[in-house]
Design a protein around this motif. Structure first.
Motif, mmCIF file in Angstrom:
data_model
loop_
_atom_site.group_PDB
_atom_site.id
_atom_site.type_symbol
_atom_site.label_atom_id
_atom_site.label_comp_id
_atom_site.label_asym_id
_atom_site.label_seq_id
_atom_site.Cartn_x
_atom_site.Cartn_y
_atom_site.Cartn_z
ATOM 1 N N ALA A 1 0.836 -1.209 0.000
ATOM 2 C CA ALA A 1 0.000 0.000 0.000
ATOM 3 C C ALA A 1 0.868 1.255 0.000
ATOM 4 C CB ALA A 1 -0.933 0.003 1.209
ATOM 5 N N THR A 2 1.965 1.225 0.753
ATOM 6 C CA THR A 2 2.877 2.368 0.790
ATOM 7 C C THR A 2 3.493 2.624 -0.571
ATOM 8 O OG1 THR A 2 3.395 1.995 3.132
ATOM 9 C CG2 THR A 2 4.953 3.330 1.876
ATOM 10 N N VAL A 3 3.880 1.542 -1.269
ATOM 11 C CA VAL A 3 4.456 1.680 -2.607
ATOM 12 C C VAL A 3 3.430 2.290 -3.565
ATOM 13 C CG1 VAL A 3 5.347 0.402 -4.603
ATOM 14 C CG2 VAL A 3 6.126 -0.174 -2.302
ATOM 15 N N PHE A 4 2.180 1.819 -3.499
ATOM 16 C CA PHE A 4 1.126 2.390 -4.341
ATOM 17 C C PHE A 4 0.921 3.876 -4.023
ATOM 18 C CE2 PHE A 4 -1.163 -1.932 -5.024
ATOM 19 C CZ PHE A 4 -0.380 -2.174 -6.142
ATOM 20 N N MET A 5 0.978 4.229 -2.739
ATOM 21 C CA MET A 5 0.803 5.623 -2.344
ATOM 22 C C MET A 5 1.942 6.487 -2.888
ATOM 23 S SD MET A 5 -0.460 4.881 1.542
ATOM 24 C CE MET A 5 -0.035 6.500 2.164
ATOM 25 N N GLN A 6 3.153 5.947 -2.850
ATOM 26 C CA GLN A 6 4.296 6.700 -3.367
ATOM 27 C C GLN A 6 4.212 6.880 -4.885
ATOM 28 O OE1 GLN A 6 7.514 4.338 -1.758
ATOM 29 N NE2 GLN A 6 7.677 5.610 0.066
ATOM 30 N N SER A 7 3.452 6.006 -5.539
ATOM 31 C CA SER A 7 3.265 6.149 -6.986
ATOM 32 C C SER A 7 2.123 7.108 -7.319
ATOM 33 C CB SER A 7 2.984 4.785 -7.626
ATOM 34 O OG SER A 7 1.686 4.318 -7.287
ATOM 35 N N GLY A 8 1.438 7.625 -6.283
ATOM 36 C CA GLY A 8 0.428 8.651 -6.512
ATOM 37 C C GLY A 8 -0.985 8.303 -6.094
ATOM 38 N N LEU A 9 -1.244 7.076 -5.641
ATOM 39 C CA LEU A 9 -2.596 6.716 -5.223
ATOM 40 C C LEU A 9 -2.900 7.275 -3.838
ATOM 41 C CD1 LEU A 9 -3.060 2.963 -6.258
ATOM 42 C CD2 LEU A 9 -3.873 5.001 -7.438
ATOM 43 N N PRO A 10 -4.136 7.750 -3.607
ATOM 44 C CA PRO A 10 -4.540 8.132 -2.250
ATOM 45 C C PRO A 10 -4.486 6.915 -1.322
ATOM 46 C CG PRO A 10 -6.094 8.968 -3.885
ATOM 47 C CD PRO A 10 -5.189 8.014 -4.601
#
Length: 247
Positions: A97-106
């Protein structure tokens, strides 16, 4: 090699190591911990640039508290854990989830996408997401609407006419193609600027270079996506063999 949870002092050593630009492996060696432990710790607590030892320690305590409280809220474990280490699974979900967030996802959108990807069936209903993530139906609806708009999930009806949200084998391919289309728009717009600013000006040269770079990368991305599309349909055994043959 020590086991158990990281101590606050170890987290401070991790923060010092990051400040000194040490590799995860070197930080882990100094702590006498597995590299994977340090990697997970950093990625689920802000990443290399945002890691703060005291905040990470407090967040870990809060997560542990929520897990202890989960049975009292009636949360149910998945019907089949397939012999997995549930604690390791939860930690991995936080990292992803952190990786997805760093790619721009809320944050909430990232959590919903992780839940879908780490479910063996690759699909969940709204009520299942609510139960699994302990979030509101409105949060699920908002996250799904965003993921749907990005082509990262699709909707379908099951035999009970319930709407299910699905991540299938093709979502990453479609997402790559959508990204390439966005790049094409950028290329076209940059070249419009070249004509307006004058082809012999520094500003126009800068825009033309941007257009050429993005155009080249976009075409390469589309070619690579087309060539590798079959990988998305490989079985576990086939995926491992394909990864080895590509090296």
């Amino acid at each position: 090699m020590p086991g158990g949870r990281l101590t606050q002092q170890e987290r401070r050593q991790i923060a010092l190591g990051l400040a000194d630009d040490l590799a995860y492996a070197e930080i882990a060696r100094r702590l006498d911990r597995p590299t994977s432990t340090v990697t997970r710790e950093v990625m689920r607590n802000g990443g290399p640039a945002g890691y703060r030892a005291d905040l990470a320690h407090r967040a870990t305590e809060q997560r542990a508290h929520r897990r202890r409280q989960a049975p009292a809220r009636g949360a149910q474990a998945p019907a089949s854990s397939r012999g997995r280490d549930e604690e390791a699974v939860r930690e991995y979900e936080e990292v992803l989830a952190t990786v997805f967030m760093q790619s721009g996802l809320p944050k909430m959108t990232a959590r919903v996408l992780v839940a879908l990807f780490t479910t063996d069936e690759g699909s969940l209903t709204a009520s299942e997401l609510v139960q699994r993530l302990q979030i509101s139906p409105a949060s699920v609806s908002k996250a799904i609407a965003f993921l749907d708009s990005q082509g990262l999930v699709r909707r379908e009806r099951d035999e009970r006419r319930r709407e299910r949200y699905v991540v299938d084998n093709d979502v990453w391919y479609q997402s790559m193609i959508a990204s390439a289309r966005a790049h094409a728009t950028l290329v076209e717009t940059a070249r419009q600027g070249v004509a307006i600013l004058g082809p012999d000006t520094p500003a126009a040269t800068r825009l033309e270079n941007v257009a050429r770079f993005v155009d080249f990368v976009s075409e390469s991305l589309v070619r690579a996506a087309e060539q590798a599309r079959g990988v998305l349909y490989a079985t576990s055994e086939g995926a491992g063999a394909g990864a080895r043959s590509d090296r």
